[in-house]
Scaffold this active site. Structure first.
Site, PDB file in Angstrom:
ATOM      1  N   ASP A 514      -1.037   0.213  -1.641  1.00 49.66           N
ATOM      2  CA  ASP A 514      -2.115   0.583  -0.732  1.00 49.66           C
ATOM      3  C   ASP A 514      -3.309  -0.320  -1.064  1.00 49.66           C
ATOM      4  O   ASP A 514      -3.305  -0.998  -2.099  1.00 49.66           O
ATOM      5  CB  ASP A 514      -2.450   2.054  -0.926  1.00 49.66           C
ATOM      6  CG  ASP A 514      -3.586   2.514  -0.036  1.00 49.66           C
ATOM      7  OD1 ASP A 514      -3.603   2.101   1.141  1.00 49.66           O
ATOM      8  OD2 ASP A 514      -4.458   3.258  -0.515  1.00 49.66           O
ATOM      9  N   ASP A 712      -3.722   5.461  -3.918  1.00 45.64           N
ATOM     10  CA  ASP A 712      -4.790   6.228  -4.553  1.00 45.64           C
ATOM     11  C   ASP A 712      -4.541   7.723  -4.452  1.00 45.64           C
ATOM     12  O   ASP A 712      -5.281   8.525  -5.017  1.00 45.64           O
ATOM     13  CB  ASP A 712      -6.156   5.874  -3.968  1.00 45.64           C
ATOM     14  CG  ASP A 712      -6.274   6.220  -2.485  1.00 45.64           C
ATOM     15  OD1 ASP A 712      -5.297   6.726  -1.908  1.00 45.64           O
ATOM     16  OD2 ASP A 712      -7.355   5.987  -1.918  1.00 45.64           O
ATOM     17  N   ASP A 716      -2.007   9.340   0.892  1.00 47.04           N
ATOM     18  CA  ASP A 716      -0.672   8.761   0.766  1.00 47.04           C
ATOM     19  C   ASP A 716       0.370   9.751   0.249  1.00 47.04           C
ATOM     20  O   ASP A 716       1.381   9.354  -0.314  1.00 47.04           O
ATOM     21  CB  ASP A 716      -0.727   7.559  -0.188  1.00 47.04           C
ATOM     22  CG  ASP A 716      -1.630   6.454   0.336  1.00 47.04           C
ATOM     23  OD1 ASP A 716      -1.637   6.235   1.557  1.00 47.04           O
ATOM     24  OD2 ASP A 716      -2.330   5.825  -0.472  1.00 47.04           O
TER      25      ASP A 716
END
Length: 815
Positions: A514, A712, A716
């Site tokens: 990410d 993080d 997600d």
């Protein structure tokens, strides 16, 4: 008993009335009770197999009545269904217990197999390094009490985890094993003195018959302490496994010891035949030495976990009337609630998550993050539970109860780390269980063959086959290596939550990152605010800050900080609705607004994105956030987030390993490509909603990819759960990213590369251990069956095999 002597209740110590007729049979003796309540409690203790309570107690229990019998059972002997240690998950219940009496991998295997025989048990895993047992069961099919009884039925005790009890248990086990080792060593040396004359007589020399008989009888007497006391761990383990109808790894060991001893005793009584007292005592001593080494290794392998448990302070200094009075009262940390004020002096640990309200200091967060440098904290700063005050005394306001502190959350995640086993460990356990059964059959076959071929050698060959085998080495090969590696990583700030992390990460083909908060610092700042169509910038900031007030996303915090810096004032929003990956919608002063991507805001503004004057050039790539209302565009935010200084080095490391690195971001494609270009990432995919990230990872997996996802943890959750192995960037504020398999506590990317290196070394050591254990057994067992190895050499080989496996695993703590 004298007629005038007043009997005392065996349970509570109160006098027993002459007319009382309550008795409970405890360890074969009828004991007088003063009332039906004490009788009920005592009978319950007997029924659950805990009569040792009466031998080990330091005082009498409180008296009671029959209706309160259940409540009077000592807390450590029962585990009611509403116990706070039991967690609920739908129809399932789960808890983590401390098991007393763990001796080696054979105990782990036996306890797990016994629990899995209980109807309703869904999962039972015992961590050999921490001695903690994770159990998950169906609430309608069994109870916690039944599970405790199942464990106790095979000779072990289980308790809700308690650090003090665990320390006391370790000390007791260490002393007991040390004494057994000492007795075995003493017996071995004395027996060797008595068998030495026969060895030194030479090929053509023989001892006088009377002297030889004396030597044998002396050896028998000197071997008895080793059999009766030092061999208890093996004999008890074998008996427990046979009672549970699951022949464990102690069975061949116990059979070998007893066969050699009984055969020697028979020869001694007859006056002729071979004796093996030296082999018996040497075998017991060497195997105990190996287990002592294993116990020390287990403690070293869980030293970081022990430090965490001891980092939870049991007491705190509460200021009941602060700020009016500064008198501090010592209270249990578990009683602290939000709003309490405590004072923490230099060198003391913080009992709960707090905020500094008076004073300033430096705090040591190494226990939580692995970062050794103290961090400065002033009034208004948050201090996580488990941090250590490294400076001046400060007054803190408790934000959460101690049981919900950062350290408590970290420990809960660690509880999960031992709740399952990687596939390679499961394979080793299955192999070891089959190995025991096959070994017993092979020993019987060897005895049968030699009885036909050379009867005089049948008994020593069978003993050597039983003794030389080492199923423990197979079962220790994986858990000892994993425990050492995960302990080292935890000490550096990497929390391995799931057991498959190292195994899966080592064979990963794709590393998917990410962007925000992962490859970037996660602390974006607003570089410019553009008002559209005459809107005032202050108004744009006030509305945007109101919409983002409740969000923990880094971009939301950046907008709120910009509003504060411009003095935009406070506003409140209602009816907030967040669309993951797109933005936020809500009402401010009766007007509906949207804040987020251009496409999302266009849905309410009803017109194409307006042209805006370009903001001043910036070195960092920009994220654009739009604000709009019904039929109108209001403003634009340009936000930048600096790249982590160690991102380029980490990406390069994985590319050199041959892994395919991918950037997967919810930001605009141009921004994603800009970040990827700076880091040398060849594939960058932007404008991804959470479900699109999930679909991308699943597509990689469908084509044979093994995907490691690094995020993080804020937006997600789905893709972290779906990846083969996942890593969440963590800090004290976001430890609860339970969707990830591993948490980088200090949120530093080099820890990811360090984990990859540890994974490679760990898998190498596991393969070495398994190869050694397999090769050893393949060579040693046939050698014993062919009569090449005598019993005492077999004992040396068996003990050395386990020791080699454990010592090889301990190398991972230093690498």
């Amino acid at each position: 008993m004298m007629m005038n002597e007043i009997a005392a209740c065996f349970h509570c110590g109160q006098p027993v009335a002459a007319s009382a007729d309550w008795h409970v049979r405890i360890e074969g003796v009828e004991r007088a009770m003063c009332c039906p309540g004490c009788a009920a409690v005592a009978q319950t203790i007997v029924d659950i197999g805990q009569t040792s309570y009466y031998r080990e107690r330091t005082g009498f229990a409180a008296p009671g009545d029959a209706g309160a019998a259940a409540a009077l059972v000592p807390a450590a002997l029962a585990l009611p269904e509403d116990d706070p240690n039991i967690m609920s998950d739908g129809d399932a219940r789960e808890t983590t217990l401390l098991v007393e009496g763990i001796r080696c991998a054979a105990c782990v295997w036996l306890i797990e197999h016994r629990l899995r025989q209980v109807d309703g048990v869904q999962q039972a895993n015992l961590n050999v390094a921490t001695e903690k047992l994770f159990i998950r069961w169906h609430k309608d099919k069994t109870t916690a009490a039944a599970l405790l009884e199942a464990v106790r039925s095979i000779g072990y005790n289980a308790w809700p985890y308690d650090t003090t009890r665990h320390d006391a248990q370790l000390q007791k086990a260490s002393r007991t094993l040390g004494r057994q080792l000492f007795v075995a060593g003493l017996s071995m040396m004395q027996v060797m003195m008595y068998v030495a004359p026969e060895y030194m007589a030479g090929d053509d020399g023989t001892l006088d018959a009377g002297m030889a008989s004396l030597m044998r009888w002396a050896s028998l007497l000197l071997t008895l302490p080793a059999i009766a006391y030092s061999a208890q761990p093996f004999l008890k383990g074998a008996w427990s496994s046979l009672k549970a109808r699951v022949p464990g790894m102690d069975v061949p060991v116990a059979l070998g010891i007893m066969a050699a001893f009984i055969g020697s005793a028979v020869s001694t009584f007859r006056g002729y035949g071979e004796v093996y007292y030296d082999s018996v005592t040497m075998f017991i001593f060497l195997l105990l030495a190996s287990r002592y080494l294993e116990m020390v290794a287990r403690r070293k392998a869980s030293s970081a976990l022990s430090r965490l448990h001891h980092g939870v302070p049991e007491m705190a200094q509460r200021l009941a009337a602060w700020p009016d009075l500064r008198d501090a009262a010592t209270v249990p940390a578990s009683t602290l609630i939000a709003g309490d004020h405590i004072i923490v002096k230099g060198g003391e640990a913080v009992a709960a998550d707090c905020v500094v309200v008076e004073g300033s200091t430096a705090v040591d967060l190494s226990l939580l993050t692995g970062e050794s440098a103290p961090q400065r904290k002033v009034v208004g700063d948050a201090v996580p539970g488990g941090a250590v005050n490294a400076g001046s005394p400060v007054v803190l306001r408790v934000e959460k109860p101690a049981r919900e502190s950062t350290l408590a959350g970290l420990l809960k995640l660690i509880e999960r780390a031992g709740s399952a086993k990687p596939r390679i460990a499961q394979w080793a356990d299955r192999t070891a269980s089959w190995f025991v059964a096959a070994l017993l059959l092979f020993a019987a076959a060897s005895f049968g063959f030699w009885s036909w071929h050379d009867a005089a050698r049948a008994w020593p060959v069978a003993i050597a086959v039983l003794v030389v085998s080492c199923p423990c080495a197979l079962s220790l090969a994986t858990p000892s290596a994993l425990a050492a590696a995960t302990d080292r990583l935890l000490g550096k700030g990497v929390l391995v939550v799931q057991p498959h992390v190292l195994e899966t990460f080592h064979r990963a083909t794709h590393i998917v990152f990410d962007k925000t908060g992962t490859l970037t610092e996660g602390r974006p700042t607003v570089q410019s605010v553009d008002a559209i169509d005459g809107t005032r910038i202050i108004g744009v900031l006030r509305v945007a800050a109101a919409l983002e007030a409740g969000s923990a996303h880094p971009i939301a915090r950046a907008i709120s900080a910009s509003a504060d810096a411009h003095g935009a004032g406070a506003a409140s929003a209602t009816g907030l609705q967040e669309l993951a990956g797109q933005g936020m919608e809500g009402m401010v002063n009766g007007v509906r607004y949207r804040l987020g991507t251009a496409a999302y805001v266009a849905g309410i503004a009803g017109s194409p994105v307006p042209p805006c004057g370009q903001a001043a050039a910036h070195d960092a790539p920009m994220t654009t956030v739009w604000l709009g209302m019904h039929g109108r565009w209001l403003g634009r935010f340009l936000i930048s987030d600096a790249l982590r200084p160690d991102a380029l080095q980490t990406i390069g490391y994985f590319q050199r390993l041959g892994k395919k690195v991918v950037l997967l971001s919810g930001d605009q494609q141009a921004l994603a490509e800009s970040v990827a270009g700076q880091l040398g990432i060849k594939e960058a995919i932007g404008d991804c909603l959470p479900d699109e990230k999930l679909a991308y990872v699943q597509a990689l997996q469908a084509h044979g990819g093994v995907v490691a996802m690094v995020g993080d943890g804020i937006n997600d959750a789905a893709v972290l759960s779906a990846a083969d192995v996942s890593f969440a960037m963590g800090s004290g504020a976001i430890l609860a990213q339970v969707h990830a398999d591993c948490v980088l506590l200090d949120a530093r990317l080099p820890l990811l590369a360090d984990t990859a290196r540890s994974a490679a070394r760990t898998m190498s050591v596991i393969r070495q251990n398994l190869a050694w254990a397999t090769l050893y057994n393949i060579v040693a067992i046939p050698a014993a069956a062919f009569g090449v190895l005598n019993p005492w050499l077999s004992g040396v080989g068996m003990a050395a095999s386990s020791a080699i496996v454990v010592l090889n695993a301990l190398r991972l703590r230093r690498s």
